[in-house]
Design a protein around this motif. Structure first.
Motif, PDB file in Angstrom:
ATOM      1  N   UNK A 276       0.824  -1.215   0.000  1.00 20.40           N
ATOM      2  CA  UNK A 276       0.000   0.000   0.000  1.00 20.40           C
ATOM      3  C   UNK A 276       0.856   1.263   0.000  1.00 20.40           C
ATOM      4  N   UNK A 277       2.013   1.204   0.666  1.00 19.46           N
ATOM      5  CA  UNK A 277       2.878   2.382   0.739  1.00 19.46           C
ATOM      6  C   UNK A 277       3.528   2.695  -0.603  1.00 19.46           C
ATOM      7  N   UNK A 278       3.614   1.691  -1.487  1.00 16.75           N
ATOM      8  CA  UNK A 278       4.217   1.937  -2.791  1.00 16.75           C
ATOM      9  C   UNK A 278       3.459   2.995  -3.579  1.00 16.75           C
ATOM     10  N   UNK A 279       2.167   3.092  -3.313  1.00 21.32           N
ATOM     11  CA  UNK A 279       1.344   4.047  -4.058  1.00 21.32           C
ATOM     12  C   UNK A 279       1.850   5.484  -3.882  1.00 21.32           C
ATOM     13  N   UNK A 280       2.452   5.766  -2.722  1.00 17.84           N
ATOM     14  CA  UNK A 280       2.907   7.130  -2.453  1.00 17.84           C
ATOM     15  C   UNK A 280       4.254   7.433  -3.106  1.00 17.84           C
ATOM     16  N   UNK A 281       4.985   6.398  -3.509  1.00 13.31           N
ATOM     17  CA  UNK A 281       6.301   6.629  -4.116  1.00 13.31           C
ATOM     18  C   UNK A 281       6.292   6.393  -5.624  1.00 13.31           C
ATOM     19  N   UNK A 282       5.275   5.692  -6.125  1.00  6.86           N
ATOM     20  CA  UNK A 282       5.204   5.457  -7.566  1.00  6.86           C
ATOM     21  C   UNK A 282       4.541   6.632  -8.278  1.00  6.86           C
ATOM     22  N   UNK A 283       5.107   7.006  -9.394  1.00  5.39           N
ATOM     23  CA  UNK A 283       4.566   8.075 -10.219  1.00  5.39           C
ATOM     24  C   UNK A 283       4.440   7.577 -11.655  1.00  5.39           C
ATOM     25  N   UNK A 284       3.502   8.151 -12.390  1.00  2.00           N
ATOM     26  CA  UNK A 284       3.381   7.794 -13.794  1.00  2.00           C
ATOM     27  C   UNK A 284       4.614   8.272 -14.548  1.00  2.00           C
ATOM     28  N   UNK A 285       5.194   7.370 -15.326  1.00  2.00           N
ATOM     29  CA  UNK A 285       6.416   7.700 -16.041  1.00  2.00           C
ATOM     30  C   UNK A 285       6.429   6.965 -17.372  1.00  2.00           C
ATOM     31  N   UNK A 286       6.816   7.643 -18.416  1.00  2.00           N
ATOM     32  CA  UNK A 286       6.946   6.989 -19.711  1.00  2.00           C
ATOM     33  C   UNK A 286       8.262   6.226 -19.724  1.00  2.00           C
ATOM     34  N   UNK A 287       8.175   4.919 -19.929  1.00  2.00           N
ATOM     35  CA  UNK A 287       9.345   4.056 -19.850  1.00  2.00           C
ATOM     36  C   UNK A 287       9.442   3.145 -21.061  1.00  2.00           C
ATOM     37  N   UNK A 288      10.657   2.779 -21.356  1.00  2.00           N
ATOM     38  CA  UNK A 288      10.936   1.719 -22.325  1.00  2.00           C
ATOM     39  C   UNK A 288      11.376   0.520 -21.485  1.00  2.00           C
ATOM     40  N   UNK A 289      10.452  -0.412 -21.227  1.00  2.00           N
ATOM     41  CA  UNK A 289      10.752  -1.499 -20.292  1.00  2.00           C
ATOM     42  C   UNK A 289      11.062  -2.787 -21.043  1.00  2.00           C
ATOM     43  N   UNK A 290      11.847  -3.631 -20.381  1.00  2.00           N
ATOM     44  CA  UNK A 290      12.134  -4.973 -20.892  1.00  2.00           C
ATOM     45  C   UNK A 290      11.979  -5.947 -19.738  1.00  2.00           C
ATOM     46  N   UNK A 291      11.198  -6.999 -19.965  1.00  2.00           N
ATOM     47  CA  UNK A 291      10.883  -7.976 -18.925  1.00  2.00           C
ATOM     48  C   UNK A 291      11.037  -9.378 -19.506  1.00  2.00           C
ATOM     49  N   UNK A 292      11.677 -10.297 -18.784  1.00  2.00           N
ATOM     50  CA  UNK A 292      11.856 -11.643 -19.336  1.00  2.00           C
ATOM     51  C   UNK A 292      10.528 -12.385 -19.510  1.00  2.00           C
ATOM     52  N   UNK A 293      10.444 -13.160 -20.578  1.00  2.00           N
ATOM     53  CA  UNK A 293       9.427 -14.206 -20.640  1.00  2.00           C
ATOM     54  C   UNK A 293       9.899 -15.304 -19.697  1.00  2.00           C
ATOM     55  N   UNK A 294       8.969 -15.859 -18.926  1.00  2.00           N
ATOM     56  CA  UNK A 294       9.421 -16.914 -18.017  1.00  2.00           C
ATOM     57  C   UNK A 294       8.293 -17.861 -17.672  1.00  2.00           C
ATOM     58  N   UNK A 295       8.693 -19.042 -17.289  1.00  2.00           N
ATOM     59  CA  UNK A 295       7.781 -20.052 -16.767  1.00  2.00           C
ATOM     60  C   UNK A 295       8.375 -20.585 -15.475  1.00  2.00           C
ATOM     61  N   UNK A 296       7.561 -20.682 -14.441  1.00  2.00           N
ATOM     62  CA  UNK A 296       8.020 -21.229 -13.161  1.00  2.00           C
ATOM     63  C   UNK A 296       6.976 -22.198 -12.642  1.00  2.00           C
ATOM     64  N   UNK A 297       7.439 -23.289 -12.091  1.00  2.00           N
ATOM     65  CA  UNK A 297       6.555 -24.296 -11.508  1.00  2.00           C
ATOM     66  C   UNK A 297       7.194 -24.786 -10.218  1.00  2.00           C
ATOM     67  N   UNK A 298       6.412 -24.896  -9.150  1.00  2.00           N
ATOM     68  CA  UNK A 298       6.982 -25.286  -7.863  1.00  2.00           C
ATOM     69  C   UNK A 298       5.975 -26.054  -7.035  1.00  2.00           C
ATOM     70  N   UNK A 299       6.480 -26.958  -6.230  1.00  2.00           N
ATOM     71  CA  UNK A 299       5.678 -27.651  -5.228  1.00  2.00           C
ATOM     72  C   UNK A 299       6.335 -27.401  -3.873  1.00  2.00           C
ATOM     73  N   UNK A 300       5.548 -26.937  -2.905  1.00  2.00           N
ATOM     74  CA  UNK A 300       6.096 -26.544  -1.612  1.00  2.00           C
ATOM     75  C   UNK A 300       5.377 -27.257  -0.486  1.00  2.00           C
TER      76      UNK A 300
END
Length: 397
Positions: A276-300
């Protein structure tokens, strides 16, 4: 726009052997519990990909809570932080908010209770699980473990639209099995801003194991909520919000500022209040982002982290008290685990999780582009209720 599909599956197995909240939303307590469990698991697996469902864990424990008594119930109350029927009514409203048909992002929840026709369950337990969790009672014999596992897994497969196909193995079941409770959540939505496949290309990713890998990175230019914050130990990290088109769900991506900082320096300090506190520090910003494609599977296996948090009696053949489920014998939880899977690509996300509990009778500053090229955390968050549907870490895509 891309699409996202998220799915949660939760199972509770019951077997037999012879012989305080004020200003916090109810959903946040369950999410905080799941995030604490995630932290315990992540600390022990710093170089592995992890995916868990806080909402799923809280749901299974909530159903067990309805059937527990004595110290067993008190321990569940202390960890879940709710125990009154008034709060259960709030849980129903959260369920409705998550699943209401007017949502552009689709969330469906299904609960099934599998039990032999001759197993005498207490009617208040059946009534409350149906009322609070919309659980449907289904008759199933466990005398043939293979057939029983097939029936449960088929139901699971149907409810999760093929994402979870083998929740239980025949070895998990047997003549001592008295009850299996399965909770499934399926989410499907569209990215608000889609990644175009033609923009995906291989880039370096600095994995938690110390190696550098070439992985497919999705990219796009758009406006996002973005910011930087600190842990209490002054570890800086970035937060990027990737919203889905319905406006009620978002994926938060958390990345350490320093390439040499491990995720374990951040995970102990993640909870709903921090989100909830992130809302006060995040601002709208024009970005050129890169994010990995990924697959994760886990049993815990969840027994150890739950025990560390104070839920111990339900795993003890002598101390467990589930008399509100059935008076035909003493029940205890012999196993509780969660299976989960997530896939992220240009179109969006598909995720699923399955948790099983077996109960037995006793015997900053940033300059675009922003490239997520190191280990990161992700949180799938329902904004109106504060519910965390999924949390995970990617150490190597």
């Amino acid at each position: 726009m891309g699409k996202v599909g998220t799915l949660i599956l939760l199972g509770v197995f019951l077997k037999s052997v012879h012989c305080q909240w004020k200003n916090t939303q109810v959903s946040e307590f369950g999410s905080d519990l799941g995030m604490k469990i995630f932290n315990h698991v992540a600390q022990s697996k710093p170089t592995e990909n992890i995916i868990m469902s806080p909402n799923g864990i809280a749901s299974v424990l909530g159903m067990l809570q309805l059937g527990a008594g004595g110290r067993t119930r008190q321990q569940l109350n202390n960890v879940l932080k709710y125990n009154s029927y008034g709060i259960y009514r709030k849980l129903k409203r959260i369920h409705k908010s998550l699943t209401e048909s007017r949502n552009q992002d689709i969330v469906t929840i299904a609960n099934g209770i599998f039990a032999p026709s001759d197993f005498a369950m207490e009617q208040p337990f059946i009534r409350k699980t149906k009322d609070v969790y919309q659980a449907v009672l289904r008759s199933l014999s466990f005398e043939n473990p293979v057939e029983a596992a097939t029936a449960i897994n088929q139901w699971t497969n149907n409810q999760t639209r093929g994402m979870i196909t083998n929740l239980v193995s025949p070895e998990t079941l047997g003549e001592a099995t008295r009850l299996v409770v399965v909770n499934a959540i399926f989410f499907k939505g569209l990215w608000k801003s889609r990644f175009l496949p033609e923009n995906t290309r291989n880039r370096d990713f600095y994995a938690a194991d110390g190696n550098v890998y070439q992985v497919p990175m999705m990219s796009q230019k758009s406006t996002f909520n973005f910011g930087m914050t600190l842990t209490p130990t002054n570890v800086k990290y970035y937060i990027l919000e990737l919203p889905y088109h319905g406006g009620t769900l978002s994926m938060f991506v958390v990345v350490p500022e320093d390439l040499n900082i491990q995720l374990s320096a951040i995970t102990p300090y993640l909870n709903i209040q921090v989100i909830n506190s992130w809302k006060s520090v995040m601002k709208e910003k024009k970005l050129d982002i890169a994010l990995p494609k990924f697959t994760a599977e886990a049993e815990t296996n969840l027994e150890r982290p739950l025990s560390i948090l104070g839920i111990t009696d339900m795993f003890d053949e002598i101390k467990a008290n589930f008399g509100k489920i059935s008076r035909s014998g003493q029940l205890y939880v012999s196993q509780i685990l969660q299976k989960a899977k997530i896939e992220v690509n240009e179109d969006g996300t598909r995720a699923s999780a399955a948790t099983a509990a077996v109960i037995m009778l006793k015997s900053f500053r940033i300059t675009p582009p922003f490239v997520v090229n190191r280990s990161f955390l992700y949180i799938l968050h329902h904004n109106p209720t504060g519910t965390v549907l999924f949390i995970g870490q990617v150490s190597k895509p």
